[in-house]
Design a protein around this motif. Sequence first.
Motif, PDB file in Angstrom:
ATOM      1  N   LEU A 272       4.073   2.073  10.431  1.00 39.10           N
ATOM      2  CA  LEU A 272       3.894   1.392   8.986  1.00 39.10           C
ATOM      3  C   LEU A 272       2.730   1.991   8.386  1.00 39.10           C
ATOM      4  CD1 LEU A 272       4.608  -1.079   7.094  1.00 39.10           C
ATOM      5  CD2 LEU A 272       2.814  -2.475   8.398  1.00 39.10           C
ATOM      6  N   PRO A 273       2.738   2.420   7.175  1.00 39.15           N
ATOM      7  CA  PRO A 273       1.329   2.794   6.381  1.00 39.15           C
ATOM      8  C   PRO A 273       0.394   1.652   6.579  1.00 39.15           C
ATOM      9  CG  PRO A 273       3.408   3.661   5.054  1.00 39.15           C
ATOM     10  CD  PRO A 273       3.847   2.844   6.185  1.00 39.15           C
ATOM     11  N   LYS A 274      -0.702   1.836   6.428  1.00 36.21           N
ATOM     12  CA  LYS A 274      -1.786   0.916   6.719  1.00 36.21           C
ATOM     13  C   LYS A 274      -1.852   0.009   5.361  1.00 36.21           C
ATOM     14  CE  LYS A 274      -5.100   2.386  10.134  1.00 36.21           C
ATOM     15  NZ  LYS A 274      -6.554   3.162  10.387  1.00 36.21           N
ATOM     16  N   THR A 275      -1.553   0.736   4.206  1.00 38.52           N
ATOM     17  CA  THR A 275      -1.607   0.103   3.107  1.00 38.52           C
ATOM     18  C   THR A 275      -0.910  -1.482   2.919  1.00 38.52           C
ATOM     19  OG1 THR A 275      -0.911   2.312   2.525  1.00 38.52           O
ATOM     20  CG2 THR A 275      -1.215   0.571   0.563  1.00 38.52           C
ATOM     21  N   TYR A 276      -0.031  -1.258   3.858  1.00 38.00           N
ATOM     22  CA  TYR A 276       0.934  -2.700   3.789  1.00 38.00           C
ATOM     23  C   TYR A 276       0.324  -3.678   4.860  1.00 38.00           C
ATOM     24  CZ  TYR A 276       3.588   0.433   1.083  1.00 38.00           C
ATOM     25  OH  TYR A 276       4.110   1.168  -0.089  1.00 38.00           O
ATOM     26  N   LEU A 277      -0.698  -3.289   5.571  1.00 32.70           N
ATOM     27  CA  LEU A 277      -1.032  -4.206   6.657  1.00 32.70           C
ATOM     28  C   LEU A 277      -2.524  -4.408   6.639  1.00 32.70           C
ATOM     29  CD1 LEU A 277      -0.369  -6.209   8.724  1.00 32.70           C
ATOM     30  CD2 LEU A 277      -0.313  -4.306  10.454  1.00 32.70           C
ATOM     31  N   THR A 278      -3.035  -5.268   5.486  1.00 35.21           N
ATOM     32  CA  THR A 278      -4.487  -4.779   5.239  1.00 35.21           C
ATOM     33  C   THR A 278      -5.416  -5.920   6.092  1.00 35.21           C
ATOM     34  OG1 THR A 278      -4.190  -6.443   3.561  1.00 35.21           O
ATOM     35  CG2 THR A 278      -4.028  -4.146   3.208  1.00 35.21           C
ATOM     36  N   ALA A 279      -4.704  -7.016   6.662  1.00 37.82           N
ATOM     37  CA  ALA A 279      -5.465  -7.859   7.541  1.00 37.82           C
ATOM     38  C   ALA A 279      -5.969  -7.403   8.786  1.00 37.82           C
ATOM     39  CB  ALA A 279      -4.892  -9.315   7.777  1.00 37.82           C
ATOM     40  N   PRO A 280      -6.945  -7.808   9.365  1.00 38.53           N
ATOM     41  CA  PRO A 280      -7.263  -7.195  10.691  1.00 38.53           C
ATOM     42  C   PRO A 280      -6.205  -7.578  11.632  1.00 38.53           C
ATOM     43  CG  PRO A 280      -9.107  -8.542   9.871  1.00 38.53           C
ATOM     44  CD  PRO A 280      -7.836  -8.759   8.699  1.00 38.53           C
TER      45      PRO A 280
END
Length: 296
Positions: free
Chosen positions: A285-293
């Motif tokens: 998953l590209p990090k763009t879509y999971l921004t929460a720690p």
Amino acid sequence: MLNISRDHVIYAFAASMSPVATVESGTTLVFQAVDALGGQVTSAETTLDHLDFSRVNPATGPVAVAGAQPGDALLVEILDIVTSDHGVMLAVPGLGILGHKVDTPTTKVVPIGGESVTFNQWSLPKQPMIGVIGTAPQEGSVPCGTPSDHGGNMDTKDIKVGSSIYLPVFQPGGLLAMGDVHAAMADGEVCGTGVECSADITVRVHRIPQFGIARPLVVTPTAIMAVASAATIEEASQLALEQVIDFLVAKEGLSFNDAYMLCSLVTDIRISQLVDPLLTVRASLPKTYLTAPLHP
Ligand code: CA
Ligand code: CA
């Protein structure tokens, strides 16, 4: 710097294994890894007529991280991998996805330079990766040739310098071990070997309290990759995708259906390896879509 020497190798990740050293969270240390064949193959004249998965992939360690308890995770930052100046590759009857087509074994010694490896007339980018990395399993003993929820022989090429890997802690201290470095390998590892080499691996290890992941998670500069191993690609893909969706639901507040559809658009299911006793995939998953720690 603390150095875990190649004299300390295991051939299985056991729930009951004892650490060769205990380090504080945040420690930087070096694991001296021997190659997957234990250094037994040294020239093109050494051929193997079969590969015994219970005797391959020695891993250096294990190292305990002080205070790590079941339900925590270990975070391993991969800082450097210095390989030997040559590696070996094998074609062995029965090994790899077309092993039934191999009549006679072939061994190749592959020169490894600073930036490239040389296979026949081709110069390929050198991209060192860690084939085996894991912690003590929940129970029993898992040979180093087999990947599972504790990690082990995942043969995932993104486990490289600049990446970090989270591993579940099932036993006190976690008990980290690693080896089986490849100077180059493609997704799939179709013939069953990469450029198998020895290496000094520099890592920084951290205890992440109460980050209870079920199986390994690789974080690259651009993506979060859930890694899963199972008897079939479909089953491994389900396990890896479920982890990504669980994060999207828990961290980003998406409904299951929205997370499921989003994954269908942006999560690549990539084959890590097709050749070990269980098969390994990663859901990226590209990090763009999971921004929460990921954890506190
Ligand atoms: Ca391997
Ligand atoms: Ca290998």
